[in-house]
Write a protein that holds these residues in place. Sequence first.
Motif, short mmCIF file in Angstrom:
data_model
loop_
_atom_site.label_atom_id
_atom_site.label_comp_id
_atom_site.label_asym_id
_atom_site.label_seq_id
_atom_site.Cartn_x
_atom_site.Cartn_y
_atom_site.Cartn_z
N ASN A 160 1.08 -0.28 8.22
CA ASN A 160 2.36 -0.61 7.63
C ASN A 160 2.13 -1.82 6.76
OD1 ASN A 160 4.94 -1.66 6.82
ND2 ASN A 160 5.82 -0.26 8.37
N GLU A 163 4.94 -4.60 6.70
CA GLU A 163 5.09 -5.44 7.80
C GLU A 163 3.74 -6.13 8.16
OE1 GLU A 163 6.76 -2.86 10.77
OE2 GLU A 163 8.70 -2.77 9.64
N ARG A 190 9.26 0.67 17.71
CA ARG A 190 10.14 0.41 16.82
C ARG A 190 11.84 0.98 17.32
NH1 ARG A 190 8.07 -0.34 11.60
NH2 ARG A 190 10.21 0.58 10.42
#
Length: 381
Positions: A160, A163, A190
């Motif tokens: 990701n 992030e 998450r």
Amino acid sequence: MRNVADLPLHGGHVPHWLAQRMRKLTRLVLIMAVDEYGTRGLLERLSDPVWFQAFNNVIGMDWDSSGSTTVTAGMIKDALWKEELGIKAAGGKGKASRKTPEELLRIADLYELDPEPYVRTSRLVAKVDTVALQTGYQLYHHVFFLDEEGNWAVIQQGMNERERMARRFHWFDAETFTLDPHKAIAGIKRELALNTVAGEAREYQNTLLDVVQESPVKIERELESIRAIAKGYRPLVYYKPREPWEKDVLKRYESLGRFELNRKALEYARELSVNNYEEFLLLKGLGPSTLRALSLVLELVYDVHPSWKDPVTHPPDPFKFTYAVGGKDRVPFPIDKPAYDELISFLEELVSRHLEEKALVRNVTKITKNWKFPEDEKRPT
């Protein structure tokens, strides 16, 4: 203190002096593991995130970086091709991952196996972790391990970029690819994940297979009607919600990205009359956006829901294995070269004696089993 390595994206490279030692130790650990557990036993351990992370820590790689997957898996692959242990590996990071099918053909030929099931499995596990399970991570690493008996394991990793985090997916001889198929998933859990392969998603999968047999035009019309209502006005055609509009439903999907239908993929599904979720996932052109769109239609028109549970697992902490020789980025301490070389020398002698002294190693493990590392020494690299 977290229980698992969070796998932040790290750049850089392994210095040559360390890489040489890592290759030697990787080879020795693999020889000993196959001698002790057999090739299937090694595959089981590679698909265990605790064992894999402990392996990474023992050879001196960063304990908490994305490289703990890519570097360690690469070292293991190289060692397996140089040794005749009855197990090989295909794939790798980036461009190397796209060579997986042709490398699997070589391995299957070497072990006199039919390559097609393994090539299909390689494609399918990649589709599951990019399309069927959506958590904001894009796959960039895929290694497929196959032994001479036909047992297999897969370790793949997604990133990701926003992030700056990675997530590692472990697979082992899965009997099903569509209902809780993973051996384990390592990373940060998450709050929400579009999970269409959860154990409770069977009804969702069956309904989706029914829906894709309808005209893509009809599905597009339903999706456009949903979009219209989301914008604050009710269209004159087709979609009539059973319940008052729930904004949080749309927010869940929008948090994952756009939802656009690939009409060609839907037409292909209709032509082939796909009758199981595996075949559907393998359709050419089926991507995350199309599945998000279909899932939104199923949830708001047909009142059939996917799972929104993130299947990340929280295994025990293998950080204590970093104390074997130290860590590349000096955590918990800089690589101890003399200790590293002495360890390699000791294990080479052990292996050369055909592991006659395995009892000694077992006694050492009894000593270290319950040892607790100082918590203040576990810090991000």
